[in-house]
Write a protein that holds these residues in place. Structure first.
Motif, PDB file in Angstrom:
ATOM      1  N   ARG A 153     -71.413  37.874 -35.619  1.00  0.00           N
ATOM      2  CA  ARG A 153     -72.372  37.671 -34.526  1.00  0.00           C
ATOM      3  C   ARG A 153     -73.015  36.283 -34.542  1.00  0.00           C
ATOM      4  O   ARG A 153     -73.280  35.704 -33.494  1.00  0.00           O
ATOM      5  CB  ARG A 153     -73.480  38.726 -34.577  1.00  0.00           C
ATOM      6  N   LYS A 154     -73.278  35.766 -35.733  1.00  0.00           N
ATOM      7  CA  LYS A 154     -74.068  34.541 -35.847  1.00  0.00           C
ATOM      8  C   LYS A 154     -73.292  33.344 -36.387  1.00  0.00           C
ATOM      9  O   LYS A 154     -73.842  32.245 -36.450  1.00  0.00           O
ATOM     10  CB  LYS A 154     -75.284  34.797 -36.752  1.00  0.00           C
ATOM     11  N   GLY A 155     -72.047  33.553 -36.820  1.00  0.00           N
ATOM     12  CA  GLY A 155     -71.277  32.431 -37.338  1.00  0.00           C
ATOM     13  C   GLY A 155     -71.462  32.237 -38.834  1.00  0.00           C
ATOM     14  O   GLY A 155     -72.051  33.081 -39.521  1.00  0.00           O
ATOM     15  N   PRO A 156     -70.965  31.120 -39.371  1.00  0.00           N
ATOM     16  CA  PRO A 156     -71.028  30.871 -40.822  1.00  0.00           C
ATOM     17  C   PRO A 156     -72.463  30.687 -41.305  1.00  0.00           C
ATOM     18  O   PRO A 156     -73.398  30.583 -40.523  1.00  0.00           O
ATOM     19  CB  PRO A 156     -70.208  29.588 -40.989  1.00  0.00           C
ATOM     20  N   GLY A 157     -72.584  30.594 -42.634  1.00  0.00           N
ATOM     21  CA  GLY A 157     -73.912  30.457 -43.225  1.00  0.00           C
ATOM     22  C   GLY A 157     -74.652  31.769 -43.316  1.00  0.00           C
ATOM     23  O   GLY A 157     -75.875  31.823 -43.105  1.00  0.00           O
ATOM     24  N   VAL A 158     -73.936  32.831 -43.662  1.00  0.00           N
ATOM     25  CA  VAL A 158     -74.545  34.170 -43.679  1.00  0.00           C
ATOM     26  C   VAL A 158     -75.659  34.262 -44.715  1.00  0.00           C
ATOM     27  O   VAL A 158     -76.750  34.762 -44.426  1.00  0.00           O
ATOM     28  CB  VAL A 158     -73.468  35.240 -43.945  1.00  0.00           C
ATOM     29  N   LEU A 159     -75.383  33.782 -45.929  1.00  0.00           N
ATOM     30  CA  LEU A 159     -76.398  33.890 -46.980  1.00  0.00           C
ATOM     31  C   LEU A 159     -77.646  33.082 -46.626  1.00  0.00           C
ATOM     32  O   LEU A 159     -78.764  33.500 -46.927  1.00  0.00           O
ATOM     33  CB  LEU A 159     -75.813  33.420 -48.320  1.00  0.00           C
ATOM     34  N   ALA A 160     -77.447  31.942 -45.982  1.00  0.00           N
ATOM     35  CA  ALA A 160     -78.600  31.143 -45.553  1.00  0.00           C
ATOM     36  C   ALA A 160     -79.448  31.907 -44.544  1.00  0.00           C
ATOM     37  O   ALA A 160     -80.680  31.810 -44.547  1.00  0.00           O
ATOM     38  CB  ALA A 160     -78.126  29.820 -44.950  1.00  0.00           C
ATOM     39  N   LYS A 161     -78.789  32.686 -43.687  1.00  0.00           N
ATOM     40  CA  LYS A 161     -79.527  33.476 -42.689  1.00  0.00           C
ATOM     41  C   LYS A 161     -80.313  34.597 -43.366  1.00  0.00           C
ATOM     42  O   LYS A 161     -81.406  34.955 -42.914  1.00  0.00           O
ATOM     43  CB  LYS A 161     -78.557  34.041 -41.655  1.00  0.00           C
ATOM     44  N   VAL A 162     -79.751  35.156 -44.427  1.00  0.00           N
ATOM     45  CA  VAL A 162     -80.467  36.201 -45.162  1.00  0.00           C
ATOM     46  C   VAL A 162     -81.682  35.610 -45.861  1.00  0.00           C
ATOM     47  O   VAL A 162     -82.789  36.160 -45.809  1.00  0.00           O
ATOM     48  CB  VAL A 162     -79.533  36.884 -46.179  1.00  0.00           C
ATOM     49  N   VAL A 163     -81.501  34.450 -46.505  1.00  0.00           N
ATOM     50  CA  VAL A 163     -82.609  33.806 -47.214  1.00  0.00           C
ATOM     51  C   VAL A 163     -83.686  33.364 -46.229  1.00  0.00           C
ATOM     52  O   VAL A 163     -84.890  33.377 -46.540  1.00  0.00           O
ATOM     53  CB  VAL A 163     -82.091  32.604 -48.024  1.00  0.00           C
ATOM     54  N   ALA A 164     -83.293  32.997 -45.008  1.00  0.00           N
ATOM     55  CA  ALA A 164     -84.230  32.446 -44.022  1.00  0.00           C
ATOM     56  C   ALA A 164     -85.287  33.449 -43.572  1.00  0.00           C
ATOM     57  O   ALA A 164     -86.297  33.053 -42.986  1.00  0.00           O
ATOM     58  CB  ALA A 164     -83.465  31.927 -42.807  1.00  0.00           C
ATOM     59  N   VAL A 165     -85.093  34.731 -43.832  1.00  0.00           N
ATOM     60  CA  VAL A 165     -86.091  35.713 -43.400  1.00  0.00           C
ATOM     61  C   VAL A 165     -87.382  35.595 -44.198  1.00  0.00           C
ATOM     62  O   VAL A 165     -88.424  36.094 -43.773  1.00  0.00           O
ATOM     63  CB  VAL A 165     -85.538  37.152 -43.477  1.00  0.00           C
ATOM     64  N   GLY A 166     -87.324  34.952 -45.362  1.00  0.00           N
ATOM     65  CA  GLY A 166     -88.530  34.661 -46.123  1.00  0.00           C
ATOM     66  C   GLY A 166     -89.268  35.894 -46.619  1.00  0.00           C
ATOM     67  O   GLY A 166     -88.701  36.977 -46.776  1.00  0.00           O
ATOM     68  N   TRP A 167     -90.589  35.716 -46.822  1.00  0.00           N
ATOM     69  CA  TRP A 167     -91.401  36.806 -47.363  1.00  0.00           C
ATOM     70  C   TRP A 167     -91.455  38.035 -46.457  1.00  0.00           C
ATOM     71  O   TRP A 167     -91.452  39.168 -46.960  1.00  0.00           O
ATOM     72  CB  TRP A 167     -92.809  36.311 -47.682  1.00  0.00           C
ATOM     73  N   PRO A 168     -91.525  37.862 -45.129  1.00  0.00           N
ATOM     74  CA  PRO A 168     -91.485  39.071 -44.293  1.00  0.00           C
ATOM     75  C   PRO A 168     -90.230  39.904 -44.531  1.00  0.00           C
ATOM     76  O   PRO A 168     -90.288  41.131 -44.581  1.00  0.00           O
ATOM     77  CB  PRO A 168     -91.527  38.507 -42.870  1.00  0.00           C
ATOM     78  N   GLY A 169     -89.082  39.234 -44.692  1.00  0.00           N
ATOM     79  CA  GLY A 169     -87.844  39.954 -44.967  1.00  0.00           C
ATOM     80  C   GLY A 169     -87.862  40.617 -46.328  1.00  0.00           C
ATOM     81  O   GLY A 169     -87.354  41.729 -46.503  1.00  0.00           O
ATOM     82  N   VAL A 170     -88.472  39.948 -47.312  1.00  0.00           N
ATOM     83  CA  VAL A 170     -88.575  40.529 -48.657  1.00  0.00           C
ATOM     84  C   VAL A 170     -89.440  41.777 -48.630  1.00  0.00           C
ATOM     85  O   VAL A 170     -89.083  42.829 -49.183  1.00  0.00           O
ATOM     86  CB  VAL A 170     -89.156  39.490 -49.641  1.00  0.00           C
ATOM     87  N   ILE A 171     -90.605  41.677 -47.983  1.00  0.00           N
ATOM     88  CA  ILE A 171     -91.503  42.836 -47.898  1.00  0.00           C
ATOM     89  C   ILE A 171     -90.842  43.969 -47.121  1.00  0.00           C
ATOM     90  O   ILE A 171     -90.913  45.143 -47.498  1.00  0.00           O
ATOM     91  CB  ILE A 171     -92.832  42.423 -47.245  1.00  0.00           C
ATOM     92  N   GLY A 172     -90.172  43.611 -46.004  1.00  0.00           N
ATOM     93  CA  GLY A 172     -89.452  44.623 -45.243  1.00  0.00           C
ATOM     94  C   GLY A 172     -88.350  45.270 -46.058  1.00  0.00           C
ATOM     95  O   GLY A 172     -88.149  46.490 -46.009  1.00  0.00           O
ATOM     96  N   GLY A 173     -87.638  44.451 -46.847  1.00  0.00           N
ATOM     97  CA  GLY A 173     -86.578  44.994 -47.702  1.00  0.00           C
ATOM     98  C   GLY A 173     -87.120  45.950 -48.745  1.00  0.00           C
ATOM     99  O   GLY A 173     -86.513  46.990 -49.039  1.00  0.00           O
ATOM    100  N   LEU A 174     -88.286  45.629 -49.315  1.00  0.00           N
ATOM    101  CA  LEU A 174     -88.913  46.534 -50.283  1.00  0.00           C
ATOM    102  C   LEU A 174     -89.343  47.835 -49.612  1.00  0.00           C
ATOM    103  O   LEU A 174     -89.262  48.913 -50.217  1.00  0.00           O
ATOM    104  CB  LEU A 174     -90.110  45.846 -50.933  1.00  0.00           C
ATOM    105  N   GLY A 175     -89.803  47.725 -48.361  1.00  0.00           N
ATOM    106  CA  GLY A 175     -90.126  48.939 -47.618  1.00  0.00           C
ATOM    107  C   GLY A 175     -88.907  49.825 -47.446  1.00  0.00           C
ATOM    108  O   GLY A 175     -88.997  51.060 -47.516  1.00  0.00           O
ATOM    109  N   LEU A 176     -87.745  49.200 -47.245  1.00  0.00           N
ATOM    110  CA  LEU A 176     -86.513  49.984 -47.079  1.00  0.00           C
ATOM    111  C   LEU A 176     -86.103  50.683 -48.368  1.00  0.00           C
ATOM    112  O   LEU A 176     -85.450  51.732 -48.322  1.00  0.00           O
ATOM    113  CB  LEU A 176     -85.380  49.079 -46.593  1.00  0.00           C
ATOM    114  N   VAL A 177     -86.446  50.120 -49.518  1.00  0.00           N
ATOM    115  CA  VAL A 177     -86.158  50.822 -50.782  1.00  0.00           C
ATOM    116  C   VAL A 177     -86.867  52.172 -50.785  1.00  0.00           C
ATOM    117  O   VAL A 177     -86.289  53.209 -51.129  1.00  0.00           O
ATOM    118  CB  VAL A 177     -86.602  49.982 -51.996  1.00  0.00           C
ATOM    119  N   LEU A 178     -88.141  52.160 -50.391  1.00  0.00           N
ATOM    120  CA  LEU A 178     -88.905  53.411 -50.298  1.00  0.00           C
ATOM    121  C   LEU A 178     -88.311  54.316 -49.231  1.00  0.00           C
ATOM    122  O   LEU A 178     -88.177  55.533 -49.442  1.00  0.00           O
ATOM    123  CB  LEU A 178     -90.363  53.090 -49.972  1.00  0.00           C
ATOM    124  N   ALA A 179     -87.933  53.728 -48.094  1.00  0.00           N
ATOM    125  CA  ALA A 179     -87.379  54.524 -46.999  1.00  0.00           C
ATOM    126  C   ALA A 179     -86.064  55.169 -47.397  1.00  0.00           C
ATOM    127  O   ALA A 179     -85.842  56.374 -47.180  1.00  0.00           O
ATOM    128  CB  ALA A 179     -87.182  53.641 -45.768  1.00  0.00           C
TER     129      ALA A 179
END
Length: 294
Positions: free
Chosen positions: A54-80
């Motif tokens: 969907r977004k082209g190359p640089g997948v890992l960079a796109k994952v890292v780009a979510v920053g702290w909101p993405g980290v907090i959201g990801g931790l929420g998904l562990v609980l979910a």
């Protein structure tokens, strides 16, 4: 994309997600943490591939780009994720999925407390109605000895609410990179907890295959279809379409496994779903606000 195509994609995603309880019932030996580990292992590669397409190359960079909101959201998904697996293993599928549907109301409350998002009067009324439904279900679960499963289901709903609030806080338009982080954090958490509890992740291959299949097909592909379809469907309609998952999940285990639930579960679940539907339909009739409200 036409509107009806978006509706079809969201409905297919809901049908896929509704199969989760049935698939978990097919697992023989794996516990919550083993299922969480292998399901995440199946989900992550597929999501990375979808992001790449969907977004082209640089997948890992796109994952890292979510920053702290993405980290907090990801931790929420562990609980979910972990709460959902445990809940389905500890109580009936109907009980678990009905309580999962409380997530929009928990999101509204968290948004009000943490982000100062306004909550409509109709939503407060729906929250009160949902509370009645949850009380009926949890009371029934306590009488049946399934309190732990009910609590886990509500914690799962809270985890999804945390994920949603984190995305809003970070103004992240794309949810899939944050879901990838949720999968990574889930694998790490499952590995640590299994080690501390002296449990093994090396469960039978059949259990591993089922868990990875759930992650790759039901979760990842369902997420991709939902993301695509949701771009042209109003939020209120998305809520109503997603209720297909809640309604179908108990049907699959009843038809194929003969699993049913108590009258109290269905009564409380009906009240809760009525609250969700009322909140969605009342939201559809109002003018959009600058700040989204659940």
């Amino acid at each position: 994309m036409q509107y009806r195509t978006g509706v079809l994609l969201v409905l297919v995603a809901a049908v896929l997600w509704s199969l989760m309880g049935l698939m978990i019932r097919q697992i023989d030996e794996a516990g919550t943490w083993a299922v969480l580990f292998w399901r995440s292992a199946g989900m992550i590669p597929v999501l990375l591939l979808v992001i790449r397409l969907r977004k082209g190359p640089g997948v890992l960079a796109k994952v890292v780009a979510v920053g702290w909101p993405g980290v907090i959201g990801g931790l929420g998904l562990v609980l979910a994720f972990s709460g959902a697996i445990f809940a389905i293993q500890a109580t009936t599928v109907a009980n678990a999925v009905f309580l999962f549907s409380a997530s929009p109301f928990l999101t509204a409350i968290l948004g009000w407390v943490l982000l100062r998002e306004p909550v409509r009067v109709a939503t407060w009324g729906a929250i009160a109605l949902a509370g009645i439904g949850m009380f009926v279900m949890v009371r029934e679960g306590l009488a049946a000895g399934a309190l732990a499963g009910n609590v886990a289901a509500l914690l799962s709903a809270l985890g999804f609410a945390m994920f949603t609030i984190a995305l809003r806080w970070g103004k992240l338009a794309e949810m899939m990179p944050a879901v990838v982080l949720g999968g990574v954090f889930s694998m790490i958490t499952a590995g640590i907890v299994s080690m501390v509890q002296a449990e093994t992740l090396m469960v039978p291959l059949s259990d591993i295959a089922i868990a990875m299949g759930m992650g790759a097909v039901i979760l990842a592909i369902g997420m991709a279809l939902y993301t695509l379809g949701s771009r042209i469907i109003p939020a209120a309609e998305l809520t109503l379409l997603s209720m297909v998952e809640v309604m179908l999940a108990p049907v699959w285990v009843w038809l194929l496994l003969g699993e049913t639930a108590s009258a109290g579960t269905f009564a409380g679940g009906a009240i809760l779903l009525a609250a969700v539907a009322f909140n969605a339909m009342s939201g559809a009739r109002r003018k959009p606000l600058a700040t989204p409200v659940t």
